[in-house]
Design a protein around this motif. Sequence first.
Motif, PDB file in Angstrom:
ATOM      1  N   LEU A  78      17.383 -18.924   5.555  1.00  0.00           N
ATOM      2  CA  LEU A  78      18.411 -19.127   4.548  1.00  0.00           C
ATOM      3  C   LEU A  78      18.652 -17.867   3.722  1.00  0.00           C
ATOM      4  N   ALA A  79      17.599 -17.105   3.477  1.00  0.00           N
ATOM      5  CA  ALA A  79      17.768 -15.851   2.748  1.00  0.00           C
ATOM      6  C   ALA A  79      18.663 -14.902   3.530  1.00  0.00           C
ATOM      7  N   ARG A  80      18.441 -14.836   4.841  1.00  0.00           N
ATOM      8  CA  ARG A  80      19.279 -13.979   5.689  1.00  0.00           C
ATOM      9  C   ARG A  80      20.701 -14.505   5.740  1.00  0.00           C
ATOM     10  N   ALA A  81      20.861 -15.816   5.820  1.00  0.00           N
ATOM     11  CA  ALA A  81      22.208 -16.407   5.819  1.00  0.00           C
ATOM     12  C   ALA A  81      22.950 -16.033   4.540  1.00  0.00           C
ATOM     13  N   GLY A  82      22.245 -16.089   3.419  1.00  0.00           N
ATOM     14  CA  GLY A  82      22.866 -15.737   2.153  1.00  0.00           C
ATOM     15  C   GLY A  82      23.295 -14.286   2.105  1.00  0.00           C
ATOM     16  N   GLU A  83      22.483 -13.397   2.690  1.00  0.00           N
ATOM     17  CA  GLU A  83      22.816 -11.979   2.715  1.00  0.00           C
ATOM     18  C   GLU A  83      24.084 -11.717   3.527  1.00  0.00           C
ATOM     19  N   LEU A  84      24.295 -12.518   4.563  1.00  0.00           N
ATOM     20  CA  LEU A  84      25.433 -12.316   5.466  1.00  0.00           C
ATOM     21  C   LEU A  84      26.697 -13.039   5.009  1.00  0.00           C
ATOM     22  N   THR A  85      26.599 -13.840   3.959  1.00  0.00           N
ATOM     23  CA  THR A  85      27.705 -14.708   3.560  1.00  0.00           C
ATOM     24  C   THR A  85      28.242 -14.322   2.196  1.00  0.00           C
ATOM     25  N   ASP A  86      29.548 -14.210   2.125  1.00  0.00           N
ATOM     26  CA  ASP A  86      30.242 -13.978   0.860  1.00  0.00           C
ATOM     27  C   ASP A  86      31.420 -14.943   0.800  1.00  0.00           C
ATOM     28  N   ASP A  87      31.117 -16.194   0.546  1.00  0.00           N
ATOM     29  CA  ASP A  87      32.142 -17.238   0.577  1.00  0.00           C
ATOM     30  C   ASP A  87      31.676 -18.390  -0.299  1.00  0.00           C
ATOM     31  N   PRO A  88      32.360 -18.652  -1.399  1.00  0.00           N
ATOM     32  CA  PRO A  88      31.925 -19.727  -2.307  1.00  0.00           C
ATOM     33  C   PRO A  88      32.055 -21.119  -1.717  1.00  0.00           C
ATOM     34  N   LYS A  89      32.753 -21.247  -0.600  1.00  0.00           N
ATOM     35  CA  LYS A  89      32.920 -22.557   0.008  1.00  0.00           C
ATOM     36  C   LYS A  89      31.865 -22.849   1.075  1.00  0.00           C
ATOM     37  N   ILE A  90      30.917 -21.932   1.201  1.00  0.00           N
ATOM     38  CA  ILE A  90      29.749 -22.176   2.064  1.00  0.00           C
ATOM     39  C   ILE A  90      28.538 -22.330   1.160  1.00  0.00           C
ATOM     40  N   THR A  91      27.831 -23.425   1.329  1.00  0.00           N
ATOM     41  CA  THR A  91      26.623 -23.701   0.558  1.00  0.00           C
ATOM     42  C   THR A  91      25.432 -23.812   1.496  1.00  0.00           C
ATOM     43  N   TYR A  92      24.355 -23.115   1.170  1.00  0.00           N
ATOM     44  CA  TYR A  92      23.125 -23.224   1.950  1.00  0.00           C
ATOM     45  C   TYR A  92      22.080 -23.976   1.122  1.00  0.00           C
ATOM     46  N   ARG A  93      21.323 -24.819   1.817  1.00  0.00           N
ATOM     47  CA  ARG A  93      20.315 -25.627   1.132  1.00  0.00           C
ATOM     48  C   ARG A  93      19.070 -25.721   1.990  1.00  0.00           C
ATOM     49  N   ARG A  94      17.917 -25.553   1.362  1.00  0.00           N
ATOM     50  CA  ARG A  94      16.672 -25.692   2.106  1.00  0.00           C
ATOM     51  C   ARG A  94      16.334 -27.172   2.230  1.00  0.00           C
ATOM     52  N   LEU A  95      16.393 -27.672   3.447  1.00  0.00           N
ATOM     53  CA  LEU A  95      16.198 -29.096   3.705  1.00  0.00           C
ATOM     54  C   LEU A  95      15.865 -29.289   5.172  1.00  0.00           C
TER      55      LEU A  95
END
Length: 245
Positions: A78-95
Amino acid sequence: MKQNKYDDAGFFANYSLMARSVDGLDAAGEWQSFRRMLPDLTGKRVLDIGCGYGWHCRYAREQEAAEVVGIDISEKMLARAGELTDDPKITYRRLAIEDLDYPAGSFDVIISSLALHYIEHIDAVCKEVYRLLAPGGSFVFSTEHPVFTARAAQDWHYGADGEKLHWPVDDYSVEGMRETRFLENDVIKYHRTVSTMLNALIEAGFVIRKLSEPQPPKAMLDTVPGMRDELRRPMFLMIAADRNA
Protein backbone atom coordinates in the motif's frame (compact mmCIF):
# COMPACT_ATOMS: atom_id res chain seq x y z
CA MET A 1 -5.14 -17.97 8.19
CA LYS A 2 -4.61 -14.46 6.82
CA GLN A 3 -1.30 -14.22 5.02
CA ASN A 4 0.89 -11.15 4.86
CA LYS A 5 3.98 -12.47 3.10
CA TYR A 6 4.46 -9.24 1.17
CA ASP A 7 5.50 -7.36 4.32
CA ASP A 8 8.45 -9.71 4.73
CA ALA A 9 11.45 -7.58 3.75
CA GLY A 10 13.21 -10.24 1.65
CA PHE A 11 10.06 -11.35 -0.14
CA PHE A 12 9.02 -7.78 -0.91
CA ALA A 13 12.48 -6.94 -2.20
CA ASN A 14 12.32 -9.84 -4.65
CA TYR A 15 8.76 -8.97 -5.67
CA SER A 16 9.82 -5.39 -6.36
CA LEU A 17 12.27 -6.64 -9.00
CA MET A 18 9.66 -8.48 -11.04
CA ALA A 19 8.90 -7.01 -14.45
CA ARG A 20 5.25 -6.41 -13.56
CA SER A 21 6.34 -4.55 -10.43
CA VAL A 22 8.69 -2.30 -12.38
CA ASP A 23 6.78 -1.75 -15.62
CA GLY A 24 3.18 -2.31 -14.53
CA LEU A 25 0.33 -3.90 -16.41
CA ASP A 26 1.99 -3.92 -19.81
CA ALA A 27 4.66 -6.27 -18.43
CA ALA A 28 2.03 -8.76 -17.21
CA GLY A 29 1.46 -11.44 -19.82
CA GLU A 30 -2.16 -11.96 -18.80
CA TRP A 31 -3.15 -8.28 -18.72
CA GLN A 32 -4.47 -7.92 -22.27
CA SER A 33 -6.86 -10.84 -21.74
CA PHE A 34 -7.89 -9.58 -18.30
CA ARG A 35 -8.60 -6.10 -19.63
CA ARG A 36 -10.97 -7.46 -22.27
CA MET A 37 -13.01 -9.21 -19.56
CA LEU A 38 -13.69 -6.02 -17.63
CA PRO A 39 -17.04 -4.27 -18.10
CA ASP A 40 -17.29 -0.60 -19.02
CA LEU A 41 -15.87 1.22 -15.99
CA THR A 42 -17.17 4.69 -16.83
CA GLY A 43 -18.87 6.20 -13.80
CA LYS A 44 -18.55 2.97 -11.81
CA ARG A 45 -17.63 2.45 -8.16
CA VAL A 46 -14.73 -0.02 -8.25
CA LEU A 47 -13.15 -2.15 -5.53
CA ASP A 48 -9.82 -3.92 -6.07
CA ILE A 49 -9.27 -6.68 -3.50
CA GLY A 50 -5.59 -7.48 -3.05
CA CYS A 51 -4.66 -4.33 -4.96
CA GLY A 52 -0.88 -4.52 -4.50
CA TYR A 53 0.82 -1.57 -6.17
CA GLY A 54 -2.54 -0.21 -7.33
CA TRP A 55 -2.00 -0.74 -11.06
CA HIS A 56 -5.60 -1.81 -11.64
CA CYS A 57 -6.94 1.00 -9.45
CA ARG A 58 -5.17 3.59 -11.59
CA TYR A 59 -6.31 1.88 -14.78
CA ALA A 60 -9.93 2.05 -13.57
CA ARG A 61 -9.61 5.79 -13.08
CA GLU A 62 -8.07 6.14 -16.54
CA GLN A 63 -11.28 4.53 -17.78
CA GLU A 64 -13.25 7.22 -15.90
CA ALA A 65 -14.44 5.16 -12.96
CA ALA A 66 -16.22 7.46 -10.51
CA GLU A 67 -14.32 6.25 -7.46
CA VAL A 68 -11.91 3.42 -6.72
CA VAL A 69 -10.99 1.66 -3.50
CA GLY A 70 -7.99 -0.66 -3.25
CA ILE A 71 -7.51 -2.93 -0.27
CA ASP A 72 -4.49 -5.01 0.63
CA ILE A 73 -3.20 -6.67 3.79
CA SER A 74 0.36 -5.53 3.10
CA GLU A 75 1.55 -2.20 4.45
CA LYS A 76 4.52 -2.24 2.08
CA MET A 77 2.34 -2.81 -0.98
CA LEU A 78 0.00 0.00 0.00
CA ALA A 79 2.89 2.36 0.66
CA ARG A 80 4.16 1.74 -2.87
CA ALA A 81 0.65 2.16 -4.28
CA GLY A 82 0.41 5.52 -2.54
CA GLU A 83 3.75 6.63 -3.98
CA LEU A 84 2.55 5.81 -7.51
CA THR A 85 -0.88 7.42 -7.14
CA ASP A 86 -1.86 11.06 -7.37
CA ASP A 87 -5.64 10.91 -7.55
CA PRO A 88 -8.06 11.92 -4.78
CA LYS A 89 -10.68 9.54 -6.15
CA ILE A 90 -8.52 6.51 -5.39
CA THR A 91 -8.50 5.37 -1.78
CA TYR A 92 -6.19 2.70 -0.39
CA ARG A 93 -6.99 0.85 2.81
CA ARG A 94 -5.13 -1.81 4.74
CA LEU A 95 -7.62 -4.66 5.03
CA ALA A 96 -7.54 -8.42 4.51
CA ILE A 97 -9.83 -9.83 1.83
CA GLU A 98 -11.39 -12.03 4.51
CA ASP A 99 -12.39 -8.91 6.50
CA LEU A 100 -14.35 -6.97 3.87
CA ASP A 101 -16.76 -4.79 5.80
CA TYR A 102 -18.42 -2.36 3.39
CA PRO A 103 -22.21 -1.91 3.24
CA ALA A 104 -24.21 -4.06 0.83
CA GLY A 105 -24.31 -2.73 -2.72
CA SER A 106 -21.33 -0.41 -2.23
CA PHE A 107 -19.65 -1.23 -5.56
CA ASP A 108 -20.48 -1.75 -9.22
CA VAL A 109 -17.34 -3.66 -10.15
CA ILE A 110 -15.03 -5.74 -7.96
CA ILE A 111 -11.74 -6.97 -9.38
CA SER A 112 -8.90 -9.09 -8.05
CA SER A 113 -5.59 -9.93 -9.67
CA LEU A 114 -3.62 -12.99 -8.54
CA ALA A 115 -4.65 -12.80 -4.90
CA LEU A 116 -7.35 -15.42 -4.34
CA HIS A 117 -4.98 -18.42 -4.41
CA TYR A 118 -3.72 -17.10 -1.05
CA ILE A 119 -7.25 -17.27 0.41
CA GLU A 120 -8.41 -20.48 2.08
CA HIS A 121 -12.20 -20.14 1.77
CA ILE A 122 -13.14 -19.06 -1.74
CA ASP A 123 -16.85 -19.70 -1.10
CA ALA A 124 -16.94 -17.11 1.70
CA VAL A 125 -15.22 -14.55 -0.52
CA CYS A 126 -17.70 -15.12 -3.36
CA LYS A 127 -20.66 -14.64 -1.04
CA GLU A 128 -19.21 -11.45 0.41
CA VAL A 129 -18.36 -10.03 -3.01
CA TYR A 130 -21.90 -10.77 -4.17
CA ARG A 131 -23.25 -8.88 -1.15
CA LEU A 132 -21.02 -5.88 -1.82
CA LEU A 133 -22.03 -5.59 -5.48
CA ALA A 134 -24.99 -3.52 -6.59
CA PRO A 135 -27.54 -5.30 -8.81
CA GLY A 136 -26.03 -5.75 -12.27
CA GLY A 137 -22.50 -5.53 -10.87
CA SER A 138 -19.50 -7.57 -12.03
CA PHE A 139 -16.76 -9.60 -10.36
CA VAL A 140 -13.66 -10.17 -12.50
CA PHE A 141 -10.64 -11.96 -11.10
CA SER A 142 -7.52 -13.88 -11.99
CA THR A 143 -5.92 -16.65 -9.99
CA GLU A 144 -3.23 -19.25 -10.50
CA HIS A 145 -4.63 -22.06 -12.62
CA PRO A 146 -5.43 -25.35 -10.84
CA VAL A 147 -3.13 -27.14 -13.28
CA PHE A 148 -0.39 -24.90 -11.91
CA THR A 149 -1.28 -25.23 -8.21
CA ALA A 150 -2.07 -28.96 -8.05
CA ARG A 151 1.46 -29.94 -7.05
CA ALA A 152 3.25 -28.01 -4.33
CA ALA A 153 6.46 -28.09 -6.39
CA GLN A 154 4.88 -25.91 -9.10
CA ASP A 155 7.68 -26.76 -11.50
CA TRP A 156 8.50 -28.59 -14.71
CA HIS A 157 9.76 -32.15 -15.03
CA TYR A 158 13.28 -31.83 -16.36
CA GLY A 159 15.36 -34.09 -18.59
CA ALA A 160 18.92 -35.23 -18.03
CA ASP A 161 20.30 -32.07 -19.60
CA GLY A 162 17.96 -29.75 -17.71
CA GLU A 163 15.47 -29.40 -20.55
CA LYS A 164 11.79 -28.86 -19.63
CA LEU A 165 10.06 -32.09 -20.67
CA HIS A 166 6.53 -31.53 -19.37
CA TRP A 167 4.46 -30.00 -16.59
CA PRO A 168 3.37 -32.76 -14.19
CA VAL A 169 -0.11 -32.69 -12.66
CA ASP A 170 -0.88 -34.82 -9.61
CA ASP A 171 -3.31 -34.74 -6.67
CA TYR A 172 -5.57 -32.46 -8.70
CA SER A 173 -8.68 -33.45 -6.75
CA VAL A 174 -6.96 -33.17 -3.37
CA GLU A 175 -7.85 -29.59 -2.53
CA GLY A 176 -6.31 -27.49 0.19
CA MET A 177 -3.04 -25.99 1.36
CA ARG A 178 0.13 -26.17 -0.69
CA GLU A 179 3.45 -25.15 0.84
CA THR A 180 5.45 -23.95 -2.12
CA ARG A 181 8.36 -21.71 -3.11
CA PHE A 182 7.91 -18.33 -4.76
CA LEU A 183 10.54 -15.62 -5.12
CA GLU A 184 12.98 -17.74 -3.11
CA ASN A 185 10.62 -17.83 -0.13
CA ASP A 186 8.29 -20.39 1.41
CA VAL A 187 4.71 -19.42 0.60
CA ILE A 188 1.34 -20.97 1.40
CA LYS A 189 -1.20 -21.16 -1.40
CA TYR A 190 -4.52 -22.96 -1.71
CA HIS A 191 -5.30 -25.36 -4.51
CA ARG A 192 -8.88 -25.86 -5.64
CA THR A 193 -10.35 -27.34 -8.78
CA VAL A 194 -11.96 -25.38 -11.60
CA SER A 195 -15.35 -26.81 -10.67
CA THR A 196 -14.97 -25.71 -7.05
CA MET A 197 -14.32 -22.13 -8.11
CA LEU A 198 -17.18 -22.05 -10.60
CA ASN A 199 -19.62 -23.65 -8.18
CA ALA A 200 -18.64 -21.20 -5.42
CA LEU A 201 -19.63 -18.37 -7.74
CA ILE A 202 -22.84 -20.03 -8.89
CA GLU A 203 -23.91 -20.90 -5.35
CA ALA A 204 -23.28 -17.30 -4.27
CA GLY A 205 -25.76 -16.20 -6.95
CA PHE A 206 -23.44 -15.18 -9.80
CA VAL A 207 -23.92 -15.85 -13.49
CA ILE A 208 -20.66 -16.81 -15.20
CA ARG A 209 -20.05 -14.48 -18.15
CA LYS A 210 -16.62 -15.49 -19.42
CA LEU A 211 -13.65 -17.75 -18.69
CA SER A 212 -10.10 -17.30 -19.92
CA GLU A 213 -6.90 -19.33 -19.74
CA PRO A 214 -4.78 -16.54 -21.20
CA GLN A 215 -1.83 -16.98 -23.50
CA PRO A 216 0.99 -14.41 -23.58
CA PRO A 217 0.76 -11.71 -26.25
CA LYS A 218 2.68 -12.62 -29.39
CA ALA A 219 4.92 -9.60 -28.89
CA MET A 220 6.20 -11.09 -25.62
CA LEU A 221 6.97 -14.56 -26.90
CA ASP A 222 10.41 -13.71 -28.25
CA THR A 223 11.23 -10.70 -26.08
CA VAL A 224 10.60 -12.09 -22.59
CA PRO A 225 12.79 -15.05 -21.51
CA GLY A 226 10.80 -18.24 -20.92
CA MET A 227 7.54 -16.78 -22.20
CA ARG A 228 7.14 -19.41 -24.93
CA ASP A 229 6.95 -22.04 -22.19
CA GLU A 230 3.72 -20.39 -21.04
CA LEU A 231 2.06 -21.84 -24.16
CA ARG A 232 2.68 -25.37 -22.88
CA ARG A 233 0.43 -25.24 -19.81
CA PRO A 234 -2.04 -22.74 -18.36
CA MET A 235 -0.63 -20.62 -15.55
CA PHE A 236 -3.63 -18.40 -14.93
CA LEU A 237 -7.39 -18.81 -14.82
CA MET A 238 -9.57 -15.72 -15.19
CA ILE A 239 -13.30 -15.53 -14.55
CA ALA A 240 -15.87 -12.79 -15.14
CA ALA A 241 -19.16 -13.23 -13.27
CA ASP A 242 -22.17 -10.94 -12.97
CA ARG A 243 -24.78 -10.28 -10.32
CA ASN A 244 -28.21 -10.15 -11.90
CA ALA A 245 -30.18 -6.93 -11.66
